[in-house]
Each structure stands twice: as structure tokens, then as C-alpha cells.
Design an enzyme around this catalytic site. Structure first.
Site, PDB file in Angstrom:
ATOM      1  N   ARG A 146       0.829  -1.215   0.000  1.00 48.76           N
ATOM      2  CA  ARG A 146       0.000   0.000   0.000  1.00 48.76           C
ATOM      3  C   ARG A 146       0.861   1.261   0.000  1.00 48.76           C
ATOM      4  O   ARG A 146       0.422   2.342  -0.362  1.00 48.76           O
ATOM      5  CB  ARG A 146      -0.982  -0.015   1.190  1.00 48.76           C
TER       6      ARG A 146
ATOM      7  N   TYR B 252     -18.660  14.807 -15.255  1.00 48.07           N
ATOM      8  CA  TYR B 252     -18.890  13.389 -14.994  1.00 48.07           C
ATOM      9  C   TYR B 252     -19.859  13.253 -13.811  1.00 48.07           C
ATOM     10  O   TYR B 252     -19.670  13.874 -12.764  1.00 48.07           O
ATOM     11  CB  TYR B 252     -17.556  12.712 -14.685  1.00 48.07           C
TER      12      TYR B 252
ATOM     13  N   ASP C  82      -9.815  17.540 -14.697  1.00 40.54           N
ATOM     14  CA  ASP C  82     -10.109  16.146 -15.056  1.00 40.54           C
ATOM     15  C   ASP C  82      -9.878  16.041 -16.560  1.00 40.54           C
ATOM     16  O   ASP C  82     -10.649  16.572 -17.361  1.00 40.54           O
ATOM     17  CB  ASP C  82     -11.555  15.783 -14.690  1.00 40.54           C
TER      18      ASP C  82
ATOM     19  N   LYS D   3     -10.252   4.498 -18.846  1.00 45.80           N
ATOM     20  CA  LYS D   3     -10.712   4.936 -20.160  1.00 45.80           C
ATOM     21  C   LYS D   3      -9.564   4.894 -21.180  1.00 45.80           C
ATOM     22  O   LYS D   3      -8.949   3.868 -21.326  1.00 45.80           O
ATOM     23  CB  LYS D   3     -11.343   6.323 -20.026  1.00 45.80           C
TER      24      LYS D   3
HETATM   25  C1  LIG Z   1     -14.964   7.457 -15.884  1.00 45.34           C
HETATM   26  C2  LIG Z   1     -14.684   8.859 -15.471  1.00 45.34           C
HETATM   27  C3  LIG Z   1     -14.359   9.155 -14.145  1.00 45.34           C
HETATM   28  C4  LIG Z   1     -14.334   8.116 -13.052  1.00 45.34           C
HETATM   29  O1  LIG Z   1     -13.373   7.142 -13.260  1.00 45.34           O
HETATM   30  P1  LIG Z   1     -13.487   5.631 -12.662  1.00 45.34           P
HETATM   31  O2  LIG Z   1     -12.211   5.011 -13.131  1.00 45.34           O
HETATM   32  O3  LIG Z   1     -14.711   5.017 -13.230  1.00 45.34           O
HETATM   33  O4  LIG Z   1     -13.564   5.779 -11.187  1.00 45.34           O
HETATM   34  C5  LIG Z   1     -14.091  10.474 -13.834  1.00 45.34           C
HETATM   35  N1  LIG Z   1     -14.152  11.458 -14.755  1.00 45.34           N
HETATM   36  C6  LIG Z   1     -14.469  11.210 -16.030  1.00 45.34           C
HETATM   37  C7  LIG Z   1     -14.532  12.335 -17.008  1.00 45.34           C
HETATM   38  C8  LIG Z   1     -14.750   9.904 -16.439  1.00 45.34           C
HETATM   39  O5  LIG Z   1     -15.089   9.660 -17.715  1.00 45.34           O
END
Ligand SMILES: *Cc1c(COP(=O)(O)O)cnc(C)c1O
Length: 415
Positions: free
Chosen positions: A69, A122, A202, A227
Site C-alpha cells: 500500500r 462526470y 479532469d 478509459k
Molecule cells: C470514468 C470517469 C471518471 C471516473 O473514473 P473511474 O475510473 O470510473 O472511477 C471520472 N471522470 C471522467 C470524465 C470519467 O469519464
């Protein structure tokens, strides 16, 4: 910056070229056995060579591995690769994108603090800010994404100017440089190591291929590695990148404190996906621009949202602040006379054969969703309306299939 004097395909090729070697080699070197592919070190604890070695390791005088961790060689190699591709001082991998986002927010805010965030974001991030953070005494003002709206919402307790660009699912573009200027203008909270609000971006939708928020002055960039970064739809992960002190603060809280650690197997999968990142994004971004142009001319389509289109409100800004227009687009179906857009949307989804009807994005497979009934259904209807998420809106995340097959598939489904 997207140079309009070059073809978009040539522009994409040059961007891929700029990062391709980092994608393949970043953070990698043959191990002691000469293995080219970094081993997956699954061990939860690591042996000390002596009692004094253990003591030095715990005092931080020796960067020995101690416990999974607190650090792991496979995860560490991924973090080096990520930082190289993003152009960040350092990176921290987390168990998911939401762990990265929650970690950054909670590491910087305390009771009474305030966040400014875009209305179009999101849905789970919005929910964290709207429903969960207020219980900890941290409030958020949601704004429409213009620099003026951010400026008007800032209070003397504003600790974070949160940006998501391009936004989900309407691909709105927020001016990162203008938000950075606002953060440095003396407005907002003077607390924290920087004595001013942090700008957190983000960057999941753009990926590090299409946008470099840190180069535009942002303090931190967060990604869902689930993603486009991992790209194969087989792993959940997140990352925080930027200035070392800020990233370390997020790591202390979310990874060490809350336990949102990325598993070594997941780290290996993300690193494996990243080796083809430049190739995948080059192709997916080219396909997205072609689909956007095709759909914009389609008689069954009311409007297409993609920054590559001259009609998109964020087009000029995207051209200035991005390397590419990204692999996501969305479009609104024309409601049939007397019928409803929601129903037509469902019919289109069910008729697709090449594209897959699924959530998530940035996959090698082209994924299509209907945000109003799925990803954004937890958003109050009025908030959805303000964010531009109409009932007939469909979002496409372009994969790496044949562009001709995807166009034929959409034409068939729309017909
Ligand atoms: C999918 C996504 C998240 C969250 O990510 P996870 O890996 O599902 O926790 C945050 N911001 C955006 C723009 C996303 O597409």
C-alpha cells in the site's frame, strides 16, 4: 495547439510521434533477469536485508520497498511512464478515477472550504461534490464553464477551481489558461502551500494525447485510467499528476490513508495498454472527426457536438489549447413528427452492429450510450437540462475499428 495549416490527419500523426517513444519505453528497463516486459510484482511485503536496513527504510533514509500500500515496483514503473507521457513532475496511480478525484478534493479542502466546478461534468464527480462533500462541510458552486462564471463564483474560502474539459457528454471546452489566471489573480482562499486556489483538471475525455493541462498552468491533472489511457476496457484505475508536493499529499490521503491503491496486476495492464496509446488515439481521434462531419450532414441528426466542427462553440478554444479534438462526440437525434426523441434513441442503439451499446469510453471498441437514461440519470432533470443533456442525445466514444464500417453501421441504425 492544432495548426490549421496542416491537415488534421497530419496533425494527429505529429502528436502521436511526439509521445510514441515515451509510451513504449517510459518507466521501463530490463529487470535483473533481462526480462523486457516489467514483471508483475504481486508481493504484499518486501524482505529487509538487516535490522538497520529496516530502520532506515522506515525513517525514509532508504527507498526500499516495504509494503504494497506504500509502494510497489510495478505500480512505480507505471507512474514513471504516466508522468513522462503527461509531462508531469510526478504521478500517483489510484484504484480508480473516482479515488483520484476524491483524493485530490479531500487532500486540499477542509471544513468551510469551497469548490467551483462546471455544471457539465462526470455524473459521479458531480454527485461527490453535490451530495457527499457538503456532509464534510465542503460546498461547491456549479457554474456554466466560462471564465466569467468561475470568477463570479469565487469566495474567500474557494480552495479549488475544478475543470473538466472537454466535458461530458456535450464536449464543452473550458479555457484552462483563463481559470489558471483567475487562481493566480489573488481571488479565493490564501490557505495551503501555494497561498491560492488550486486548479485541478479532469483530463479523462481528452487523455494526455489531446491535451496537456499542466503545460497550460494547471496544478494537478486527474484521469480515469479505466478509459483511454489503458484503452482496452479490462481494468479500473486512476491517476493524479503534477507538482510533487501536491501529488504526494493526495497519495498520503487516498492511497496510504483510505487504501485506494492500484493493484500490481491492474498497473501492469494499464502499462501494457499505454504502449499503444499514441497509435490508438491517433486513429480514434481521426475517426471521431470523420464521424462528426458525417453526422452533421445527416438528415436524421439535429446537432452534433465535437470540437472539430467549426459550428461547435468550443472550436476556436480547443484549437488553441488542445493537441487534438479527442475521440468522443455526441449528437442529438431529430424527434420524429409526433414521436419522442427518447424512443428514437433507443431504436438507434438497438440497431447498431459494429458499435457496442455500453457505458465507459476510450476503449478500442466503439461505445455508444444514451446519457439521459443511463450515465446521467442520477442527475436531477433540471440540472440535466442546464448541462445540455437532452433526451435524444447519444454519446459515441470512437474505438479503432474501420471508419467505413462505423459510418455504415450508424447510417443503417439511423435509417
Ligand atoms: C470514468 C470517469 C471518471 C471516473 O473514473 P473511474 O475510473 O470510473 O472511477 C471520472 N471522470 C471522467 C470524465 C470519467 O469519464
Amino acid at each position: 495547439m492544432i495548426d490549421p495549416s496542416l491537415s488534421y490527419v497530419e496533425q494527429l500523426r505529429r502528436r502521436a510521434d511526439a509521445i510514441a517513444s515515451l509510451c513504449v519505453h517510459g518507466g521501463e528497463a530490463p529487470d535483473q533477469d533481462g526480462a523486457l516486459d516489467p514483471p508483475i510484482v504481486l508481493s504484499s511485503a518486501f524482505a529487509f536485508t538487516s535490522a538497520s536496513h529496516a530502520a532506515r527504510a522506515f525513517q525514509g533514509e532508504d527507498d526500499a520497498w516495504i509494503y504494497g500500500r506504500w509502494g510497489n515496483p510495478t505500480v512505480d514503473a507505471l507512474e514513471t511512464k504516466l508522468a513522462a507521457i503527461e509531462g508531469a513532475e510526478t504521478a500517483c496511480a489510484t484504484a480508480s478515477g473516482m479515488a483520484a478525484i476524491a483524493g485530490v478534493l479531500l487532500a486540499s479542502c477542509e471544513v468551510g472550504d469551497h469548490v467551483v466546478a462546471p455544471r457539465s461534468m462526470y455524473a459521479e464527480s458531480a454527485r461527490l461534490l453535490r451530495e457527499r462533500m457538503p456532509k464534510l462541510g465542503i460546498t461547491t458552486t456549479f457554474v456554466d464553464g466560462t471564465p466569467e462564471a468561475y470568477a463570479a463564483a469565487v469566495t474567500e474560502r474557494t480552495r479549488i477551481l475544478y475543470v473538466e474539459t472537454p466535458s461530458n457528454p456535450t464536449l464543452g471546452v473550458v479555457d484552462i489558461g483563463a481559470v489558471v489566471e483567475l487562481a493566480r489573480s489573488g481571488a479565493g482562499s490564501k490557505a495551503g502551500s501555494l497561498g491560492r486556489p488550486l486548479v485541478v483538471v479532469d483530463g479523462t475525455f481528452a487523455t494526455p494525447f489531446a491535451q496537456s493541462p499542466l503545460a497550460l498552468g494547471a496544478d494537478l491533472v486527474v484521469h480515469s485510467m479505466t478509459k483511454g489511457i489503458s484503452g482496452h476496457g479490462d481494468v479500473i484505475g486512476g491517476a493524479v499528476m503534477g507538482d510533487r508536493a501536491l501529488v504526494d499529499a493526495a497519495r498520503e490521503l487516498v492511497v496510504k490513508g483510505f487504501g485506494g491503491v492500484l493493484s500490481p496486476l491492474s498497473a501492469w495492464l494499464v502499462a501494457r495498454g499505454l504502449r499503444t496509446f499514441a497509435l490508438r488515439q491517433e486513429r480514434a481521434c481521426a475517426t471521431a472527426a470523420s464521424l462528426a462531419a458525417h453526422l452533421a450532414a445527416h438528415p436524421r441528426v439535429a446537432v452534433v457536438h465535437h470540437p472539430s466542427l467549426a459550428t461547435h462553440p468550443g472550436h476556436a478554444l480547443a484549437r488553441r489549447q488542445m493537441h487534438a479534438y479527442g475521440a468522443l462526440l455526441s449528437f442529438e437525434l431529430l424527434a420524429p413528427p409526433g414521436g419522442d426523441a427518447l424512443d428514437r434513441g433507443r431504436k438507434v442503439l438497438e440497431a447498431l452492429r459494429v458499435a457496442t451499446h455500453a457505458v465507459s469510453l476510450g476503449d478500442v471498441r466503439t461505445l455508444v450510450v444514451h446519457p439521459a437514461s443511463t450515465t446521467h440519470s442520477t442527475m436531477p432533470a433540471e440540472t440535466r437540462r442546464l448541462a445540455g443533456i437532452t433526451d435524444g442525445l447519444l454519446r459515441i466514444s470512437c474505438g479503432i475499428e474501420s471508419e467505413a464500417d462505423l459510418i455504415a453501421d450508424l447510417d443503417h441504425a439511423l435509417g
